[in-house]
Design a protein around this motif. Sequence first.
Motif, short mmCIF file in Angstrom:
data_model
loop_
_atom_site.label_atom_id
_atom_site.label_comp_id
_atom_site.label_asym_id
_atom_site.label_seq_id
_atom_site.Cartn_x
_atom_site.Cartn_y
_atom_site.Cartn_z
N SER A 227 -32.62 1.69 14.89
CA SER A 227 -32.97 2.60 13.81
C SER A 227 -34.03 1.93 12.93
N VAL A 228 -34.56 2.69 11.98
CA VAL A 228 -35.57 2.15 11.08
C VAL A 228 -35.07 2.27 9.64
N SER A 229 -35.18 1.17 8.94
CA SER A 229 -34.80 1.12 7.53
C SER A 229 -36.06 1.20 6.68
N VAL A 230 -36.20 2.29 5.94
CA VAL A 230 -37.31 2.43 5.01
C VAL A 230 -36.77 2.01 3.64
N ALA A 231 -36.67 0.71 3.47
CA ALA A 231 -36.00 0.19 2.28
C ALA A 231 -36.66 -1.11 1.83
N PRO A 232 -37.03 -1.14 0.54
CA PRO A 232 -36.90 -0.06 -0.42
C PRO A 232 -38.14 0.84 -0.44
N VAL A 233 -37.94 2.04 -0.94
CA VAL A 233 -39.06 2.93 -1.23
C VAL A 233 -39.48 2.67 -2.67
N ILE A 234 -40.74 2.30 -2.87
CA ILE A 234 -41.24 1.96 -4.20
C ILE A 234 -42.10 3.10 -4.71
N PRO A 235 -41.69 3.75 -5.78
CA PRO A 235 -42.43 4.91 -6.28
C PRO A 235 -43.85 4.53 -6.68
N ALA A 236 -44.77 5.43 -6.37
CA ALA A 236 -46.19 5.30 -6.71
C ALA A 236 -46.89 4.18 -5.95
N ILE A 237 -46.18 3.55 -5.00
CA ILE A 237 -46.80 2.52 -4.16
C ILE A 237 -46.56 2.82 -2.68
N THR A 238 -45.29 2.97 -2.28
CA THR A 238 -45.00 3.23 -0.86
C THR A 238 -44.34 4.59 -0.62
N ASP A 239 -43.95 5.30 -1.67
CA ASP A 239 -43.20 6.54 -1.45
C ASP A 239 -44.02 7.60 -0.73
N GLY A 240 -45.33 7.55 -0.85
CA GLY A 240 -46.16 8.53 -0.16
C GLY A 240 -46.20 8.36 1.34
N GLU A 241 -45.68 7.23 1.83
CA GLU A 241 -45.69 6.94 3.27
C GLU A 241 -44.39 7.33 3.97
N LEU A 242 -43.42 7.83 3.24
CA LEU A 242 -42.09 8.05 3.79
C LEU A 242 -42.13 8.87 5.09
N GLU A 243 -42.77 10.02 5.06
CA GLU A 243 -42.80 10.89 6.24
C GLU A 243 -43.57 10.24 7.39
N ARG A 244 -44.66 9.56 7.06
CA ARG A 244 -45.46 8.95 8.13
C ARG A 244 -44.69 7.83 8.82
N ILE A 245 -43.96 7.04 8.06
CA ILE A 245 -43.16 5.97 8.66
C ILE A 245 -42.12 6.56 9.60
N LEU A 246 -41.46 7.62 9.17
CA LEU A 246 -40.44 8.25 10.00
C LEU A 246 -41.04 8.87 11.26
N GLU A 247 -42.23 9.45 11.13
CA GLU A 247 -42.91 10.02 12.30
C GLU A 247 -43.24 8.92 13.32
N GLU A 248 -43.77 7.80 12.82
CA GLU A 248 -44.13 6.69 13.71
C GLU A 248 -42.87 6.06 14.31
N ALA A 249 -41.81 5.98 13.54
CA ALA A 249 -40.56 5.42 14.06
C ALA A 249 -40.01 6.28 15.19
N ALA A 250 -40.05 7.59 15.01
CA ALA A 250 -39.58 8.50 16.05
C ALA A 250 -40.43 8.36 17.31
N ALA A 251 -41.74 8.24 17.13
CA ALA A 251 -42.63 8.09 18.28
C ALA A 251 -42.36 6.80 19.04
N ALA A 252 -41.88 5.77 18.32
CA ALA A 252 -41.56 4.49 18.96
C ALA A 252 -40.19 4.50 19.63
N GLY A 253 -39.43 5.59 19.41
CA GLY A 253 -38.13 5.70 20.08
C GLY A 253 -36.93 5.43 19.22
#
Length: 355
Positions: A227-253
């Motif tokens: 699984s992939v841990s998106v932790a921590p999510v930092i507001p105004a720095i990394t929070d805008g990447e949340l969906e993209r990280i999950l999309e790439e994680a799913a593509a990686a299996g």
Amino acid sequence: MARTARGATINTTSTRFNLPEREVDGDWLDAREAIDGAPPPVRTSVGLLTPRTIISYNRSPDIGFDRSVNPYNGCEHGCIYCFARPSHAFHDLSPGIDFETRLFAKPDAPALLRAELSKPGYQVRPIAFGTNTDPYQPIEADWRIARACIEVLSECDHPLTITTKSDRVVRDLDLLAPMATKGLVSVAMSITSLDPVIARTLEPRAPHPRKRLAAVAALTAAGIPCSVSVAPVIPAITDGELERILEEAAAAGACGAFFLPVRLPWEVAPLFRAWLDTHFPDRAEKVMAIIRSLRGGRVNDPNFFTRMQGSGPWAELMRTRFRIAIRRYGLERGRAPLNCDRFRRPRGPQGDLFD
């Protein structure tokens, strides 16, 4: 001045255990940098620890494991948000640069683990690796303590979970893949940002995010639930990447994902704020304001359950985005429970006595 290739920008003495402050005693040393130029890079040192036990137990109701093994104290990855930083005060060291550079290894860990698993009263449940510091941080390449501990668990069919932000975990596919066929192992790969510039300051000595995604693909191909841990999510720095990280994680299996909003316990808060002022001065106040909104007006919420989730509109927005994204990318299935029924006590002088 920020240290090159290090996460913390300061090295203030810990106040957690009322340790005495250290001060430069004056004279010409105070002007050394002006005379001789910038100080040399801080080198990583590794000391030895000889604990009497290696399995740590916890009773926290909002954590999904009750025991863990940490082969190392301190972590060279240097993640500025790391909640384990204040634990370095136990060694009379700073949670800042000391935590990243003055590390401790536990070479007796495999033998201690074998002895503890051999006890007649031991009750098997999954052991978590990577709960305090990363078991696959750079010094593992030479010390190989995490691998030796996994060899013990593999020998006796003991379940384990691994949380890491290093692709070094694929080195141990020869151990982990056979365990996976028995339902004994799962891995969570931590990916907080795909932006190499952000990652380089946020987690300065952790592998590139693309290497971590490649590790997810390699683990999945070997049949190891990852699984992939998106932790921590930092507001105004990394929070805008949340969906993209999950999309790439799913593509990686990846088989699942989870996220945690940033929290700043104990002495992590001033380190994080100093990091913000150095690397993101344009938005430092905004970031801290949103974190306080997530944490009921404070920078940290120590209460069970809410400390992991956050509260208020920002937290709810993150949860909503996360729920939508994991449905969109097929990351809802998660991982199956690990098998605790195959365990047998390790072989050896002590293990044989209780077989």
